[in-house]
Motif scaffolding. Sequence first.
Motif, PDB file in Angstrom:
ATOM      1  N   GLU A 181      23.573 -16.487  82.306  1.00 31.96           N
ATOM      2  CA  GLU A 181      23.393 -15.211  83.029  1.00 31.96           C
ATOM      3  C   GLU A 181      22.051 -15.135  83.746  1.00 31.96           C
ATOM      4  N   GLN A 182      21.000 -15.669  83.160  1.00 32.88           N
ATOM      5  CA  GLN A 182      19.643 -15.611  83.715  1.00 32.88           C
ATOM      6  C   GLN A 182      19.081 -14.199  83.733  1.00 32.88           C
ATOM      7  N   GLY A 183      19.646 -13.336  82.938  1.00 30.75           N
ATOM      8  CA  GLY A 183      19.161 -11.968  82.752  1.00 30.75           C
ATOM      9  C   GLY A 183      19.469 -11.598  81.308  1.00 30.75           C
ATOM     10  N   CYS A 187      21.495 -29.651  95.667  1.00 35.84           N
ATOM     11  CA  CYS A 187      20.570 -28.701  96.290  1.00 35.84           C
ATOM     12  C   CYS A 187      21.037 -27.244  96.258  1.00 35.84           C
ATOM     13  N   GLU A 188      21.334 -26.766  95.058  1.00 35.93           N
ATOM     14  CA  GLU A 188      21.654 -25.338  94.932  1.00 35.93           C
ATOM     15  C   GLU A 188      20.381 -24.504  94.966  1.00 35.93           C
ATOM     16  N   GLU A 189      19.297 -25.078  94.421  1.00 37.75           N
ATOM     17  CA  GLU A 189      18.043 -24.326  94.319  1.00 37.75           C
ATOM     18  C   GLU A 189      17.273 -24.387  95.643  1.00 37.75           C
ATOM     19  N   SER A 190      16.590 -23.310  95.953  1.00 38.91           N
ATOM     20  CA  SER A 190      15.811 -23.264  97.198  1.00 38.91           C
ATOM     21  C   SER A 190      14.382 -23.777  96.987  1.00 38.91           C
ATOM     22  N   SER A 240      15.032 -17.598  82.366  1.00 41.47           N
ATOM     23  CA  SER A 240      15.545 -18.717  83.165  1.00 41.47           C
ATOM     24  C   SER A 240      14.541 -19.028  84.274  1.00 41.47           C
ATOM     25  N   HIS A 241      14.720 -20.163  84.948  1.00 41.20           N
ATOM     26  CA  HIS A 241      13.717 -20.686  85.881  1.00 41.20           C
ATOM     27  C   HIS A 241      12.387 -20.770  85.129  1.00 41.20           C
ATOM     28  N   ASN A 242      12.466 -21.312  83.946  1.00 43.73           N
ATOM     29  CA  ASN A 242      11.343 -21.346  83.006  1.00 43.73           C
ATOM     30  C   ASN A 242      11.660 -22.434  81.987  1.00 43.73           C
ATOM     31  N   SER A 289      29.217 -26.385  89.689  1.00 43.33           N
ATOM     32  CA  SER A 289      27.857 -25.823  89.618  1.00 43.33           C
ATOM     33  C   SER A 289      26.918 -26.941  90.075  1.00 43.33           C
ATOM     34  N   HIS A 290      25.647 -26.882  89.717  1.00 45.16           N
ATOM     35  CA  HIS A 290      24.687 -27.813  90.308  1.00 45.16           C
ATOM     36  C   HIS A 290      23.882 -28.565  89.256  1.00 45.16           C
ATOM     37  N   LEU A 291      23.224 -29.654  89.684  1.00 48.81           N
ATOM     38  CA  LEU A 291      22.443 -30.484  88.762  1.00 48.81           C
ATOM     39  C   LEU A 291      20.964 -30.532  89.132  1.00 48.81           C
ATOM     40  N   TYR A 311      19.575 -25.789  81.365  1.00 47.71           N
ATOM     41  CA  TYR A 311      20.911 -25.179  81.320  1.00 47.71           C
ATOM     42  C   TYR A 311      21.363 -24.615  82.669  1.00 47.71           C
ATOM     43  N   ASP A 312      20.419 -24.209  83.492  1.00 52.24           N
ATOM     44  CA  ASP A 312      20.735 -23.609  84.795  1.00 52.24           C
ATOM     45  C   ASP A 312      21.496 -24.642  85.636  1.00 52.24           C
ATOM     46  N   GLY A 313      22.762 -24.390  85.899  1.00 49.40           N
ATOM     47  CA  GLY A 313      23.583 -25.313  86.682  1.00 49.40           C
ATOM     48  C   GLY A 313      24.251 -26.358  85.820  1.00 49.40           C
TER      49      GLY A 313
HETATM   50 MN    MN Z   1      18.500 -21.630  89.425  1.00 49.83          MN
END
Ligand code: MN
Length: 405
Positions: free
Chosen positions: A187-189, A123-126, A377-379, A80-82, A91-93
Motif C-alpha cells: 500500500e505504501q501508506g 523503469c516504473e520509478e521516476s 515505503s521508498h525507505n 509490476s516492476h523490479l 518490496y515496492d514492485g
Molecule cells: Mn515506488
Amino acid sequence: MELTTTGSLLRELFARFAPIGALPGGGVTRLAYTEREDEMHACFRDAARDLGFRVWTDCVGNSYAAGFPEGTQDYTLIGSHLDSVIEGGEYDGVAGVLAGLAVLCELRERRIGTPVAVAAFRCEESSNFRVCTVGSGLVTGTLEDAVLRGASDRQGVPLLRHLECYGFDPHAALLRGCARYLELHIEQGRVLQERGCEIGVVSAIAAPHRFLLRLRGMAEHSGATPMSLRRDSLCAAAEAILAVERAGLSEAVNDSVATVGCVENRPNVMNAVPGETTLQIDLRGIREDSVVRMENAVRREVEALCARRGVGFTLDAVDVKHPVLLDEGLQKRLCAAAEALGLPHMVLPSGAGHDAMSFAELCPTGMVFIPCRDGVSHNVHEHTELSQIENGVRVLVRLLAAEQA
Ligand code: MN
Ligand code: GLV
Ligand code: MN
C-alpha cells in the motif's frame, strides 16, 4: 511459524533477488535502466524458467513469464516492476512480480487453465529519469513521445540513448493479446494497518504532475558580495519549496499532495552565492482540478518571488498524467474474493503511481494492496510479511478460480 508452499516459494524467490543492489545498512538501490535493474530482470527470467515457465522479453526490456503457448490471446496479465528508488525497500514492485509467479504456480498446481502471464516492467520509478511507468507506458503506447524524448538520467544522458545502447526500440511493437491487467502492490501508506485490513482493493490512482523549476541568479563571491546586491538562486528555491508545500496544504482537503524531492544547486560550494538551482516538483491528486489549482498556485508564487529577488526562472512540465479510475467490476470481484477468504478488506484510492496506470484505459484493470509495516515505503525500512503477500496471492487466485468455475 511454518510456511505454506506459497510462503516458502516467496521466501526462496526474495532470497534470490536480495543481494542485487543491496545496501550495507539494509534496503536496496536498483535504478531503472542500470546494471542493477538488468540483474533483477535476469534473475526474474531465471527464476521463472526454473519454475518451468516460458520466459521472454520485449523491445524495451520488460520481462514476461507464462505457462501458455506463444500466440495465446485474451490472457490476464499480472504485473509490476523490479526497479527501485535510491535507498528504497525490497518490496515496492518486487512483491507484485513475485506474487504473480506464485499465482502461476498455484494455478498450475490446481489445474486452473485460465491463461495468465506475469510481467516485470522496466523503469516504473521516476528516480532516475524523472518520468515514471516507462516500460509499461511504452508497450501500451501510453507514454507520450514528447515525454520519452525529454527524459534524461541523473547525469543528463537521454533515456533514448540508454535504450539505443541496449539495442531496444521504443517504437517496435505494442503488447498483444492482453485482455485485462491485475497488479498486487504494497500500500505504501498506513490506511490498511490502521483499519485492521489485510486487503485493499484500489478504486483510483492519483495523477502525478511533474515539473522542473530552474532558477537562475548570479554565482558570486560569498565574502565579497553585499547582501543587498545578491541574486541567490538557492534562497529563491527555499521560498519556492515552501510555496509548493503551501499549495499541497491548501489542497489537502482533496487528498492532494505536493513535494519537492530533489534540489540541484550550482556551484554548490561553501564560498559562493548559489547561481543556479533546479527543483523537481511532484504534484499529485485523485482530482485533476485540485492538481491544476496547485500547479497554478505554485506558478503564481514563483513568478512573484523571482520578480522580487531578481532571479530568472523556467517552470516546465516533464510528465503530466491524469487520475485513473480502475474497473468497477473487478473491484467488486476482488472484494468478493477477499470476503470469501475471510480476509478483512476495504476499497481505497492510491496516492502512489503504478504500472496499472498504463493499462487502465486499454483494458479492465484491477489492483490489490497489501499492508506494509507502518506504511513506510521508498525507505530502506520498508517491510511486509510474506504471509501478507500470500494473502494477496490468494485473493488473485480466488478471483481467477471463481471465473473458471
Ligand atoms: Mn515506488
Ligand atoms: C512510484 O513509486 C511513485 O512515485 O508513485
Ligand atoms: Mn511501486
